[in-house]
Design a protein around this motif. Structure first.
Motif, PDB file in Angstrom:
ATOM      1  N   VAL A   7      22.765 137.931   0.443  1.00 47.53           N
ATOM      2  CA  VAL A   7      22.348 137.051  -0.813  1.00 47.53           C
ATOM      3  C   VAL A   7      21.578 137.523  -1.264  1.00 47.53           C
ATOM      4  N   GLY A  10      17.479 138.890  -5.782  1.00 49.70           N
ATOM      5  CA  GLY A  10      15.914 139.686  -6.036  1.00 49.70           C
ATOM      6  C   GLY A  10      14.967 141.118  -5.487  1.00 49.70           C
ATOM      7  N   GLY A  13      17.135 141.388  -2.100  1.00 50.95           N
ATOM      8  CA  GLY A  13      18.590 142.107  -1.194  1.00 50.95           C
ATOM      9  C   GLY A  13      18.829 142.976  -2.378  1.00 50.95           C
ATOM     10  N   ASP A  31      24.538 135.970  -5.680  1.00 55.07           N
ATOM     11  CA  ASP A  31      23.934 135.325  -6.328  1.00 55.07           C
ATOM     12  C   ASP A  31      23.950 134.243  -7.274  1.00 55.07           C
ATOM     13  N   VAL A  32      23.312 133.385  -6.891  1.00 51.25           N
ATOM     14  CA  VAL A  32      23.882 132.009  -7.382  1.00 51.25           C
ATOM     15  C   VAL A  32      22.848 131.454  -8.584  1.00 51.25           C
ATOM     16  N   LEU A  77       0.322 127.550 -11.746  1.00 55.27           N
ATOM     17  CA  LEU A  77       1.172 128.310 -13.445  1.00 55.27           C
ATOM     18  C   LEU A  77       2.165 127.218 -13.686  1.00 55.27           C
ATOM     19  N   GLY A 105       9.769 129.452  -4.557  1.00 65.32           N
ATOM     20  CA  GLY A 105      11.738 130.964  -4.440  1.00 65.32           C
ATOM     21  C   GLY A 105      12.040 130.349  -5.691  1.00 65.32           C
ATOM     22  N   ALA A 108      16.757 132.592 -10.282  1.00 66.10           N
ATOM     23  CA  ALA A 108      17.274 132.710 -11.377  1.00 66.10           C
ATOM     24  C   ALA A 108      17.638 134.348 -10.856  1.00 66.10           C
ATOM     25  N   LYS A 109      19.325 133.964 -11.778  1.00 62.44           N
ATOM     26  CA  LYS A 109      19.872 135.835 -11.079  1.00 62.44           C
ATOM     27  C   LYS A 109      18.947 137.340 -11.126  1.00 62.44           C
ATOM     28  N   GLY A 110      18.525 137.956  -9.981  1.00 62.34           N
ATOM     29  CA  GLY A 110      17.365 138.856 -10.055  1.00 62.34           C
ATOM     30  C   GLY A 110      15.956 138.509  -9.506  1.00 62.34           C
ATOM     31  N   GLY A 111      15.660 137.083  -9.300  1.00 64.88           N
ATOM     32  CA  GLY A 111      14.808 135.993  -8.656  1.00 64.88           C
ATOM     33  C   GLY A 111      13.576 136.502  -9.572  1.00 64.88           C
ATOM     34  N   PHE A 112      12.765 136.257  -8.873  1.00 61.66           N
ATOM     35  CA  PHE A 112      11.360 136.166  -9.805  1.00 61.66           C
ATOM     36  C   PHE A 112      10.521 137.038 -10.453  1.00 61.66           C
ATOM     37  N   GLY A 117       4.368 139.997 -12.815  1.00 61.60           N
ATOM     38  CA  GLY A 117       3.527 140.933 -13.540  1.00 61.60           C
ATOM     39  C   GLY A 117       3.629 142.114 -13.559  1.00 61.60           C
ATOM     40  N   ASN A 119       2.460 143.662 -11.218  1.00 63.24           N
ATOM     41  CA  ASN A 119       1.589 144.658 -10.614  1.00 63.24           C
ATOM     42  C   ASN A 119       1.937 145.607  -9.669  1.00 63.24           C
TER      43      ASN A 119
HETATM   44  C1  FAD Z   1       4.493 134.166 -11.881  1.00 58.71           C
HETATM   45  C2  FAD Z   1       4.461 135.426 -10.608  1.00 58.71           C
HETATM   46  C3  FAD Z   1       3.706 136.249 -11.015  1.00 58.71           C
HETATM   47  C4  FAD Z   1       3.994 137.737  -9.089  1.00 58.71           C
HETATM   48  N1  FAD Z   1       3.395 139.128 -10.226  1.00 58.71           N
HETATM   49  C5  FAD Z   1       4.123 139.364  -9.251  1.00 58.71           C
HETATM   50  C6  FAD Z   1       3.400 140.929  -9.920  1.00 58.71           C
HETATM   51  O1  FAD Z   1       3.004 141.134 -10.551  1.00 58.71           O
HETATM   52  N2  FAD Z   1       3.752 142.051  -9.055  1.00 58.71           N
HETATM   53  C7  FAD Z   1       4.805 141.472  -7.663  1.00 58.71           C
HETATM   54  O2  FAD Z   1       4.621 142.480  -6.673  1.00 58.71           O
HETATM   55  N3  FAD Z   1       4.778 140.578  -7.413  1.00 58.71           N
HETATM   56  C8  FAD Z   1       4.687 139.718  -8.089  1.00 58.71           C
HETATM   57  N4  FAD Z   1       4.996 138.014  -7.915  1.00 58.71           N
HETATM   58  C9  FAD Z   1       5.814 138.317  -6.937  1.00 58.71           C
HETATM   59  C10 FAD Z   1       7.127 138.738  -6.652  1.00 58.71           C
HETATM   60  O3  FAD Z   1       7.758 138.043  -7.871  1.00 58.71           O
HETATM   61  C11 FAD Z   1       7.655 138.160  -5.247  1.00 58.71           C
HETATM   62  O4  FAD Z   1       7.876 138.135  -4.443  1.00 58.71           O
HETATM   63  C12 FAD Z   1       9.600 138.814  -5.810  1.00 58.71           C
HETATM   64  O5  FAD Z   1       9.849 138.742  -6.638  1.00 58.71           O
HETATM   65  C13 FAD Z   1      10.473 137.737  -4.185  1.00 58.71           C
HETATM   66  O6  FAD Z   1      11.276 138.653  -4.310  1.00 58.71           O
HETATM   67  P1  FAD Z   1      12.815 138.596  -3.882  1.00 58.71           P
HETATM   68  O7  FAD Z   1      13.520 139.283  -3.092  1.00 58.71           O
HETATM   69  O8  FAD Z   1      12.315 138.025  -2.052  1.00 58.71           O
HETATM   70  O9  FAD Z   1      13.285 136.726  -3.932  1.00 58.71           O
HETATM   71  P2  FAD Z   1      13.674 136.401  -5.419  1.00 58.71           P
HETATM   72  O10 FAD Z   1      12.609 136.978  -5.784  1.00 58.71           O
HETATM   73  O11 FAD Z   1      13.112 135.030  -5.147  1.00 58.71           O
HETATM   74  O12 FAD Z   1      14.677 136.450  -5.187  1.00 58.71           O
HETATM   75  C14 FAD Z   1      15.555 135.056  -4.551  1.00 58.71           C
HETATM   76  C15 FAD Z   1      17.075 135.382  -4.970  1.00 58.71           C
HETATM   77  O13 FAD Z   1      17.735 134.506  -4.338  1.00 58.71           O
HETATM   78  C16 FAD Z   1      18.816 133.675  -4.990  1.00 58.71           C
HETATM   79  N5  FAD Z   1      19.277 132.510  -4.146  1.00 58.71           N
HETATM   80  C17 FAD Z   1      18.866 132.102  -3.500  1.00 58.71           C
HETATM   81  N6  FAD Z   1      19.298 131.495  -2.567  1.00 58.71           N
HETATM   82  C18 FAD Z   1      20.590 131.442  -2.680  1.00 58.71           C
HETATM   83  C19 FAD Z   1      21.764 130.978  -1.964  1.00 58.71           C
HETATM   84  N7  FAD Z   1      21.875 130.088  -1.052  1.00 58.71           N
HETATM   85  N8  FAD Z   1      23.164 131.706  -2.560  1.00 58.71           N
HETATM   86  C20 FAD Z   1      23.362 132.780  -3.512  1.00 58.71           C
HETATM   87  N9  FAD Z   1      21.708 133.209  -4.068  1.00 58.71           N
HETATM   88  C21 FAD Z   1      20.649 132.360  -3.484  1.00 58.71           C
HETATM   89  C22 FAD Z   1      18.428 133.433  -6.801  1.00 58.71           C
HETATM   90  O14 FAD Z   1      18.840 133.200  -7.461  1.00 58.71           O
HETATM   91  C23 FAD Z   1      17.132 134.822  -6.659  1.00 58.71           C
HETATM   92  O15 FAD Z   1      17.924 135.896  -7.407  1.00 58.71           O
HETATM   93  C24 FAD Z   1       4.479 137.052  -8.401  1.00 58.71           C
HETATM   94  C25 FAD Z   1       5.605 135.796  -8.738  1.00 58.71           C
HETATM   95  C26 FAD Z   1       5.276 134.840  -9.552  1.00 58.71           C
HETATM   96  C27 FAD Z   1       6.193 133.719  -9.217  1.00 58.71           C
END
Ligand code: FAD
Length: 222
Positions: A7, A10, A13, A31-32, A77, A105, A108-112, A117, A119
């Motif tokens: 689930v 990002g 996942g 992904d929701v 931001l 959190g 968005a499809k594909g998450g943050f 950035g 980086n």
């Molecule tokens: C402004 C900004 C700049 C950043 N810059 C950097 C950088 O330069 N370098 C770096 O390494 N990191 C950076 N980060 C951090 C990085 O983007 C995040 O740590 C990373 O994307 C987190 O990934 P994740 O998969 O854990 O979560 P997320 O990216 O939050 O993905 C979660 C996913 O789960 C889905 N979801 C949530 N709940 C449900 C549900 N109940 N059912 C189905 N789907 C669900 C959401 O739609 C989403 O697609 C940055 C973050 C921000 C906000």
């Protein structure tokens, strides 16, 4: 037969799902999230877009400059209108506050990763002191991640000793004339700056830049 569902699409996942797939199991990735809003023109750089849009200020900063954080605000931001699919004030994770930090959190499809950035940094031993694993334990996992997410950057520069565990495999991103001037000035004043502990180099960014690859980024500096 076990049905495996991951689930959240990002980076966490997506990596989990790919690992399960590589181990020979079927996996579903759910992904929701909201879809990314389309860019006004595909394949153009930020600089080109600025020149082509009738009202670039509203596109990049929003009406009333809403994407700028006022100096007195505690916010870190804000996103411009084109990126607001990443976070909405109605998202239940938006207001999740825990002791000492406020979590972000994305729905968005594909998450943050749609708005990061790019980086690429690795934890070093100092970052994870007190954790039950060491940075050398993580080295193998980092190497796997760097195979999946190619990183653009120089093979060696003054930042290399400060960035252990980062393995660029793509040419550095295209530098703007301003970046090039900054690096030239740095080269000229390097000894003086070294005394102040200043080191400068080209960022290591999770972007595909090899022009021979079909997925190479054609809109760098966006
Ligand atoms: C402004 C900004 C700049 C950043 N810059 C950097 C950088 O330069 N370098 C770096 O390494 N990191 C950076 N980060 C951090 C990085 O983007 C995040 O740590 C990373 O994307 C987190 O990934 P994740 O998969 O854990 O979560 P997320 O990216 O939050 O993905 C979660 C996913 O789960 C889905 N979801 C949530 N709940 C449900 C549900 N109940 N059912 C189905 N789907 C669900 C959401 O739609 C989403 O697609 C940055 C973050 C921000 C906000």
């Amino acid at each position: 037969m076990i049905r495996i569902i991951v689930v959240g699409a990002g980076v966490s996942g997506a990596h989990a799902a790919l690992t399960i797939l590589e181990r020979g199991h079927d996996v579903e990735l759910w992904d929701v999230g909201r879809e990314e809003t389309k860019f006004p023109e595909e394949g153009v750089s930020f600089h080109e877009l600025k020149g082509r849009l009738a009202d670039p200020t509203t596109y990049f900063l929003g009406a009333e400059l809403g994407a700028l954080v006022p100096p007195a605000s505690a916010e870190l931001l804000r996103y411009p209108p084109s990126r607001q699919f990443l976070i909405s004030p109605q998202d239940p994770l938006w207001s999740f506050i825990s002791d000492g930090f406020s979590a972000r959190g994305s729905f968005a499809k594909g998450g943050f990763a749609n708005g990061w950035g790019a980086n690429a940094l690795a934890f070093d031993q100092n970052d994870i002191s007190g954790w039950p694993i060491s940075s050398s334990d993580m080295e193998a996992a980092y190497k796997t991640v760097y195979k999946r997410i190619p990183v653009a950057g120089p093979l060696e520069d003054d930042l290399t000793p400060l960035l252990p565990g980062v393995h660029p495999s793509q040419p550095s991103v295209r530098l703007t004339p301003a970046d090039q001037r900054l690096l030239q000035t740095y080269e000229q004043r390097k000894q003086e700056l070294a005394k102040l502990g200043v080191k400068l180099g080209v960022a290591r960014l999770a972007v595909v830049t090899d022009p021979r690859r079909k997925d190479a980024c054609d809109s760098c500096d966006r």
